[in-house]
Scaffold this active site. Structure first.
Site, mmCIF file in Angstrom:
data_model
loop_
_atom_site.group_PDB
_atom_site.id
_atom_site.type_symbol
_atom_site.label_atom_id
_atom_site.label_comp_id
_atom_site.label_asym_id
_atom_site.label_seq_id
_atom_site.Cartn_x
_atom_site.Cartn_y
_atom_site.Cartn_z
ATOM 1 N N CYS A 1 -7.504 -0.810 1.289
ATOM 2 C CA CYS A 1 -6.481 -1.317 2.196
ATOM 3 C C CYS A 1 -7.116 -1.470 3.578
ATOM 4 O O CYS A 1 -7.771 -0.557 4.075
ATOM 5 C CB CYS A 1 -5.316 -0.340 2.256
ATOM 6 N N CYS B 1 -5.173 1.190 6.315
ATOM 7 C CA CYS B 1 -5.360 2.654 6.299
ATOM 8 C C CYS B 1 -6.646 3.062 5.569
ATOM 9 O O CYS B 1 -6.922 4.250 5.439
ATOM 10 C CB CYS B 1 -4.149 3.328 5.664
ATOM 11 N N CYS C 1 -8.778 -4.997 -9.828
ATOM 12 C CA CYS C 1 -8.353 -3.992 -10.813
ATOM 13 C C CYS C 1 -7.866 -2.781 -10.005
ATOM 14 O O CYS C 1 -8.673 -2.063 -9.422
ATOM 15 C CB CYS C 1 -9.555 -3.659 -11.683
ATOM 16 N N CYS D 1 0.853 -1.183 0.000
ATOM 17 C CA CYS D 1 0.000 0.000 0.000
ATOM 18 C C CYS D 1 0.894 1.239 0.000
ATOM 19 O O CYS D 1 1.821 1.340 0.813
ATOM 20 C CB CYS D 1 -0.887 -0.020 1.239
ATOM 21 N N CYS E 1 0.273 3.071 3.703
ATOM 22 C CA CYS E 1 0.732 2.546 4.993
ATOM 23 C C CYS E 1 1.730 1.403 4.861
ATOM 24 O O CYS E 1 2.145 0.841 5.867
ATOM 25 C CB CYS E 1 -0.462 2.107 5.827
#
Ligand SMILES: [Zn+2]
Length: 186
Positions: free
Chosen positions: A150, A153, A173, A101, A104
């Site tokens: 995510c 976060c 996607c 990510c 984070c």
């Protein structure tokens, strides 16, 4: 092209590939007994209304995110943006490694789950761990889609469709700017 039309064109393009697959094949009732609310499932994922609880949650203000992220990353992760197809840095990345990510650094996808969907966005058939990504129903632009976020976060990553390859049948996607790539050391 004005911005609104541009966004609609991107969304429409993203939707063509998954147009036949917007309704999850598997809609199961969870929990025993009648009267319980039915939860939608996409593959092994339950579609959630709110962010799942985690010990290591990352919560920041909009200003804090602005300082931490590039404008492109902020637009995707914190403003639910979509990058134009074939323009992201990872749709054609074939290196071995892990995609974390961008907000984070939670590990989200591995290169061995990446496939060429032809859509122009990095596409994966599964995340590193199911608990690292959560799904939420997205009814924007007059479509029913499922947003992938995510789990640490709550950054917006992209959308998931159920027209992906085996073994999961899912297609995550994902916007390149929501990810940072860590190449595997040889
Ligand atoms: Zn994150």
């Amino acid at each position: 092209m004005n911005m609104k039309l541009g966004i609609l064109a991107i969304v429409a393009a993203a939707g063509i590939y998954g147009a036949t697959a917007l309704i999850p094949q598997q809609v199961k009732a969870q929990g025993a007994g009648a009267g319980k609310q039915k939860k939608e499932m996409i593959g092994n994922f339950t579609v959630l209304d709110s962010s799942p609880k985690r010990e290591d949650k990352v919560v920041k203000t909009e200003d804090e995110w602005k300082k931490l992220l590039t404008p492109a990353q902020f637009k995707i992760l914190r403003s639910h943006g979509t990058e134009p197809a074939f323009c992201g840095i990872f749709h054609d990345n074939h290196k071995d490694g892990i995609y974390n990510c961008a907000g984070c650094k939670l590990p989200l996808f591995k290169s061995d789950a990446k496939f060429d969907s032809g859509t122009g966005w990095p596409s994966f058939f599964q995340p590193v761990e199911e608990k690292n990504v959560w799904l939420r129903k997205d009814t924007s632009y007059g479509m029913i889609r499922y947003e992938a976020l995510c789990a640490r976060c709550d950054g917006h990553l992209g959308h998931v469709f159920d027209d992906g390859p085996k073994p999961t049948g899912l297609r995550f996607c994902i916007n390149s700017d929501g990810l940072v790539f860590e190449e595997k050391k040889k």
